[in-house]
Design an enzyme around this catalytic site. Structure first.
Site, PDB file in Angstrom:
ATOM      1  N   ASP A  23       0.867  -1.172   0.000  1.00  0.00           N
ATOM      2  CA  ASP A  23       0.000   0.000   0.000  1.00  0.00           C
ATOM      3  C   ASP A  23       0.911   1.231   0.000  1.00  0.00           C
ATOM      4  O   ASP A  23       2.135   1.132   0.097  1.00  0.00           O
ATOM      5  CB  ASP A  23      -0.957  -0.034   1.204  1.00  0.00           C
ATOM      6  CG  ASP A  23      -2.171   0.860   0.977  1.00  0.00           C
ATOM      7  OD1 ASP A  23      -2.138   1.688   0.056  1.00  0.00           O
ATOM      8  OD2 ASP A  23      -3.160   0.745   1.741  1.00  0.00           O
TER       9      ASP A  23
HETATM   10  C1  BGC Z   1      -5.104   3.095   0.324  1.00  0.00           C
HETATM   11  C2  BGC Z   1      -5.351   1.986  -0.679  1.00  0.00           C
HETATM   12  C3  BGC Z   1      -5.246   2.512  -2.090  1.00  0.00           C
HETATM   13  C4  BGC Z   1      -3.919   3.199  -2.284  1.00  0.00           C
HETATM   14  C5  BGC Z   1      -3.716   3.741  -3.686  1.00  0.00           C
HETATM   15  C6  BGC Z   1      -3.871   3.898  -0.001  1.00  0.00           C
HETATM   16  O1  BGC Z   1      -3.777   5.027   0.787  1.00  0.00           O
HETATM   17  O2  BGC Z   1      -5.011   2.544   1.607  1.00  0.00           O
HETATM   18  O3  BGC Z   1      -6.599   1.404  -0.449  1.00  0.00           O
HETATM   19  O4  BGC Z   1      -5.436   1.478  -3.005  1.00  0.00           O
HETATM   20  O5  BGC Z   1      -3.818   4.278  -1.361  1.00  0.00           O
HETATM   21  O6  BGC Z   1      -4.506   4.816  -3.954  1.00  0.00           O
END
Ligand code: BGC
Length: 751
Positions: A312
C-alpha cells in the site's frame, strides 16, 4: 381480490459458503504453463535493474507536468516519463492525482506510457492501476455506483455482478486494466472511516457479494476487452483497529483471523484474483508489510496464490519511519520483500529501486526471491492481456456511461436504500404533499458519493457533474418546485437557520431532514465519537416542535448514532453513500416509485459503548449484555409485508457426508409487489469454541407479487457448520444445531 400462486425457488447454498471456490473461474493450469514458459525466456534476458524496476510502482504525479505533478490541466511530462520507464524500468504506475478528466484523456495518458514502454530494451508493458471502488473514480462522467457498503445492503448478487461488469468496462474504456478493488476488510468496527468501503460485518455476506462483483469485473478471462484484474485489499485485519482510527493497531489472534478476516480473501484467491494489497497497518504488533506468516506462509504457500502482492501507499518506507520495526529505510525494503511483498507502491521517488538494487548486490536479498516476485508480476501482465494489447481500446468509449448504465445505477441505488422505521406507513409520501427539505446532506452530491469520487477525498463539490441531482433537486424533479421549501437548517456541525427551518416546518405537510456525513476517505475520516453531530440532532429536536411528521434520510458511510432523535422521527431511510443516482433513488423511494428492499449489512448501534455484532457469543446475549442495537443486522422494511410459514427440514439429522435442505414459504401479505431477502441463520448449541448465537448461512432475494407465496429452499452440508477449532484449523464437531428463517426455527443433529 388477491390471487394466490406458489413459486418454488431453490436457493442452493452456493450463494454463501465460506471458503468454496467462487463462480469466476481460476486460470487453467495449461494457460499458466504457457505463460510461465514465456516468462522463463524474459527472465533470462532481464538485467537485475530491469527486474527491480518491475517491482517498482510510482504515482502518475511523478511523471506529470508541474513541480508536484499536479498542474491543471493535467499532462504527462515526457522527460519524467522516460526517466521512470527507461531509466528505472518501473513496472507499474498508479493514479491518485488528476481528477475527472475525460475518457479520451486517460486513453492518451496510457498510450503515452505504453509508447514509452515499447521503447525500452525488452518492451515490457506498464501495468496501470486505479482505485475504482464504486466505478471509474477519476474519469469524468463515469457511472458511480453506491459505495460497497450499499452494494452489500442490496443483498443482491446479480446486481453486485453487474456493478463489477460496468466498472470494468468503464475503466478499460479509460485504458486502465487494473483495479485496487474490492476492499475485503470486514466492517466490524463502525468507527473505522473505511467502513463504507467494506461489505459490512458478516463474513458470508461479504463473500457472496464480493464473489459476484469480482466475477463481473474479471469474467472468464480478464484479458477480454472489457474486463480487468481486481486487487483485493488490505490483507489482512486492517479493518479492525482496536480504537477505530484508520491505520492503528489491531489485535487479532490466529483463530479470529481465520474465522472472520481471512475467508473473504481465501475465497477471492481461489477464484483466481491475481493481485492482493497488503494491510497498511499492523496486527499483533506486526506491520502488514512485514508479516511473513500472512503474506508467504498463508497466502502463497497454503492457498497457492500465483499472483503478486502490492504494497500500500508508502508502506514499505513506513516500516522504518512510522512503525519502527526497521532501523533504516534499507532494512525496511529487505524486510518487506523477504516477507512476501512483490511490488512497492513507493510511490513518490525511486528510493525502493535504489535500495533493493543495493540489497541484491550485497546478497541480502537473494536473486531467487527477486525472480519469484518478477515472475508473479509478469504473470499478471500476461493474464490481463497487456503484452498482446497494451493500448486502450477506443471502441469501448461508446459503451462508457451510457443511459443504460445510468438506469442500472439507479436500480442498484434503489435496492440498497434501507427503510429502518415507518410509523403508520408514513412512507411513501403523496406526490401532492408540501415538503420541507432540510439538513446538511440535502443539497450535496459529495455526501451521496463519499471518497474515491473524482478526487481521493471526494469532497470537492465544485468538481461534481452539474447534471446529477442532489436529494433536494431530485425531490423537486419528482413533485415540482412549488411543493418544496428548502432550508438547510445546519451545516454538518453548526446551526445555520434552525428557526427558519422550524417556521417552514409549520406550514409543510411533512419534513424531510437529510442528515449524515461530509465526504471523507481513509485517515482524514477518523472521528472521536460515533454519535452524529450535535447540531444535526438538535435540528431534529427543534423541528419536532412543529409537530409535523419527520422523515430522516441518512447519507453516511458508517452508522452514526442517532438514538436521541429516533423517537422524534416517523420514518428513517438509510441511504449509505448511494452514488451519483442516489438523489433520484431516494426520491423514488420517498414518493413510492420504488419499494425499498435493502437490508442492513451491519448492526446499527444504539449506544457508543454497546457495539456488538449480530453473530455475538452466548455470553454477550445474557441479561445486561444483551445485543440491543438501534437496528439489527439484516433489518429493513418494505412498503408491503411478508409472512413466513412452514419451515421444514428434509431430515432430522445431517450426516458427515450428506446434506440437509431447509424449505420455507414466504407470502407477500401486503398490496404492493416487493422484494424480500430470505435469510437463513444457523447455530450449533454446544461445541469446543463457544458458538455464535447465530450466523448467516445463506440468503436469497426474491420478488413476490401481492398474495403470492414463494417456496425457498436452501441446502446445507456439514461444511457450513465448520469453525476454527482449538488447533486453529477448521473442524466440524457433532451435536445439536438450529436453523432460523424469519420468526421460525427448526432443530437437527449434526452427525
Ligand atoms: C489506500 C489503498 C489505495 C492506495 C492507492 C492507499 O492510501 O489505503 O486502499 O489502493 O492508497 O490509492
Amino acid at each position: 381480490m388477491k390471487t394466490l400462486s406458489i413459486r418454488t425457488i431453490l436457493a442452493a447454498v452456493l450463494v454463501v459458503v465460506a471458503g468454496t471456490a467462487l463462480s469466476a473461474s481460476p486460470v487453467s493450469k495449461e494457460r499458466m504453463k504457457q505463460i510461465d514458459k514465456k516468462i522463463d525466456v524474459l527472465l533470462r534476458k532481464m538485467t537485475i535493474e530491469e527486474k527491480v524496476g518491475q517491482m517498482t510502482q510510482v504515482t502518475i504525479d511523478l511523471v506529470s507536468v508541474g513541480p508536484d505533478g499536479r498542474h491543471e490541466p493535467h499532462a504527462i511530462d515526457p522527460a519524467k516519463l522516460e526517466e521512470a520507464v527507461l531509466k528505472y524500468h518501473v513496472g507499474s504506475i498508479l493514479n491518485v492525482g488528476p481528477a475527472g478528466y475525460p475518457v479520451e484523456h486517460w486513453r492518451e495518458v496510457v498510450t503515452q506510457i505504453q509508447d514509452c514502454a515499447k521503447k525500452s530494451r525488452l518492451g515490457i508493458p506498464v501495468l496501470y492501476g486505479i482505485d475504482a471502488i464504486h466505478g471509474a473514480t477519476y474519469t469524468g462522467g463515469s457511472t458511480l455506483f453506491p459505495q460497497p457498503i450499499g452494494i452489500a445492503a442490496t443483498w443482491n448478487t446479480e446486481l453486485a455482478k453487474g456493478v463489477g461488469d460496468v466498472t470494468a468496462l468503464e475503466i478499460r474504456a479509460s485504458g486502465i486494466p487494473w483495479n485496487f478493488s474490492p476492499n475485503l476488510d470486514l466492517g466490524r468496527q463502525p468507527l473505522w472511516p473505511r467502513m463504507w468501503e467494506s461489505y459490512g460485518e458478516d463474513v458470508n455476506l461479504a463473500i457472496a457479494i464480493s464473489e459476484a462483483y469480482i466475477d463481473g469485473m474479471m469474467g472468464e478471462d480478464m484479458s477480454a476487452p472489457a474486463k480487468v484484474a481486481p486487487c483485493v485489499k488490505h490483507y489482512a485485519g486492517y479493518g479492525y483497529p482496536f480504537n477505530g482510527k484508520d491505520r492503528t493497531p489491531a489485535w487479532i489472534d490466529e483463530r479470529m483471523m481465520r474465522q472472520y478476516f481471512l475467508p473473504p480473501f481465501e475465497a477471492a484467491v481461489r477464484a483466481g484474483v491475481p493481485t492482493v494489497m497488503a494491510n497498511s497497518s499492523e496486527v499483533n504488533g506486526i506491520p502488514g508489510h512485514a508479516n511473513y506468516h500472512l503474506l508467504t506462509e498463508v497466502l502463497k504457500n497454503e492457498w497457492g496464490f500465483q499472483g503478486f502482492v502490492d504494497s500500500d501507499w508508502r508502506d514499505i518506507e513506513n516500516l522504518h519511519t512510522r512503525d519502527h520495526v526497521a532501523a533504516t529505510p534499507k532494512e525496511a525494503v529487505r524486510m518487506a520483500v523477504m516477507a512476501g511483498v512483490d511490488m512497492s507502491m513507493v510511490p513518490l521517488d525511486y528510493s525502493f529501486y535504489d535500495l533493493l538494487l543495493q540489497l541484491v548486490k550485497e546478497n541480502a536479498v537473494p536473486v531467487s526471491r527477486i525472480d519469484d516476485a518478477v515472475r508473479r508480476i509478469l504473470r499478471v501482465k500476461y493474464l490481463v492481456g497487456i503484452f498482446d494489447a497494451p493500448y486502450p481500446d477506443a471502441s469501448l468509449a461508446s459503451k462508457f456511461a451510457t443511459p443504460e448504465n445510468t438506469e442500472f445505477n439507479r436500480t442498484v441505488a434503489r435496492e440498497s436504500i434501507t427503510l429502518l422505521k415507518n410509523n403508520a406507513s408514513l412512507l411513501p409520501l403523496k406526490k401532492n404533499a408540501r415538503v420541507l427539505v432540510t439538513g446538511p446532506t440535502a443539497n450535496l452530491l459529495s455526501s451521496l458519493n463519499g471518497g474515491w469520487t473524482i478526487t481521493w477525498q471526494g469532497n470537492e463539490e465544485d468538481r461534481y457533474p452539474k447534471n446529477k441531482p442532489t436529494i433536494l433537486k431530485a425531490i423537486q424533479e419528482a413533485i415540482g418546485d412549488g411543493l418544496v421549501v428548502y432550508r438547510p437548517g445546519t451545516t454538518f456541525d453548526a446551526a445555520l437557520d434552525v428557526k427558519s427551518a422550524v417556521a417552514a416546518a409549520e406550514t409543510a405537510d411533512v419534513v424531510i431532514a437529510c442528515l449524515g456525513e461530509k465526504a471523507y476517505c481513509e485517515t482524514p475520516g477518523n472521528i472521536n465519537d460515533l454519535t452524529l453531530d450535535d447540531a444535526q440532532l438538535t435540528l431534529v429536536e427543534e423541528l419536532a416542535k412543529a409537530h409535523k411528521p419527520i422523515v430522516l434520510v441518512l447519507a453516511e458511510g458508517r452508522p452514526r448514532l442517532i438514538h436521541r432523535v429516533v423517537g422524534k422521527a416517523d420514518a428513517i431511510l438509510l441511504a449509505y453513500l448511494p452514488g451519483m443516482e442516489g438523489g433520484h433513488a431516494i426520491a423514488d423511494i420517498l414518493f413510492g416509485d420504488a419499494v425499498p428492499s435493502g437490508k442492513l449489512p451491519f448492526s446499527y448501534p444504539k449506544y457508543p459503548n454497546a457495539i456488538t455484532m449480530y453473530d455475538h457469543k452466548p455470553i454477550e446475549a445474557a441479561d445486561v449484555n444483551a445485543y440491543d442495537p438501534e437496528f439489527p443486522f439484516g433489518d429493513g422494511l418494505s412498503y408491503t409485508t411478508f409472512a413466513y410459514s412452514d419451515l421444514s427440514l428434509s431430515s432430522k439429522t445431517l450426516p458427515r457426508d450428506g446434506s440437509i435442505t431447509a424449505t420455507v414459504h414466504v407470502k407477500n401479505t401486503g398490496s404492493r409487489p416487493g422484494k424480500e431477502v430470505v435469510q437463513l441463520y444457523g447455530r450449533q448449541l454446544y461445541r469446543t469454541i463457544s458458538p455464535p448465537t447465530r450466523e448467516l448461512k445463506a440468503f436469497q432475494k426474491v420478488a413476490i407479487q401481492p398474495g403470492e407465496t414463494v417456496t425457498v429452499s436452501f441446502t446445507l452440508t456439514p461444511k457450513d457448520f465448520d469453525f476454527v477449532g482449538l488447533k486453529d484449523t477448521r473442524v466440524i464437531e457433532p451435536g445439536a444445531c438450529e436453523l432460523f428463517v424469519g420468526p421460525l426455527s427448526e432443530g437437527f443433529e449434526l452427525k
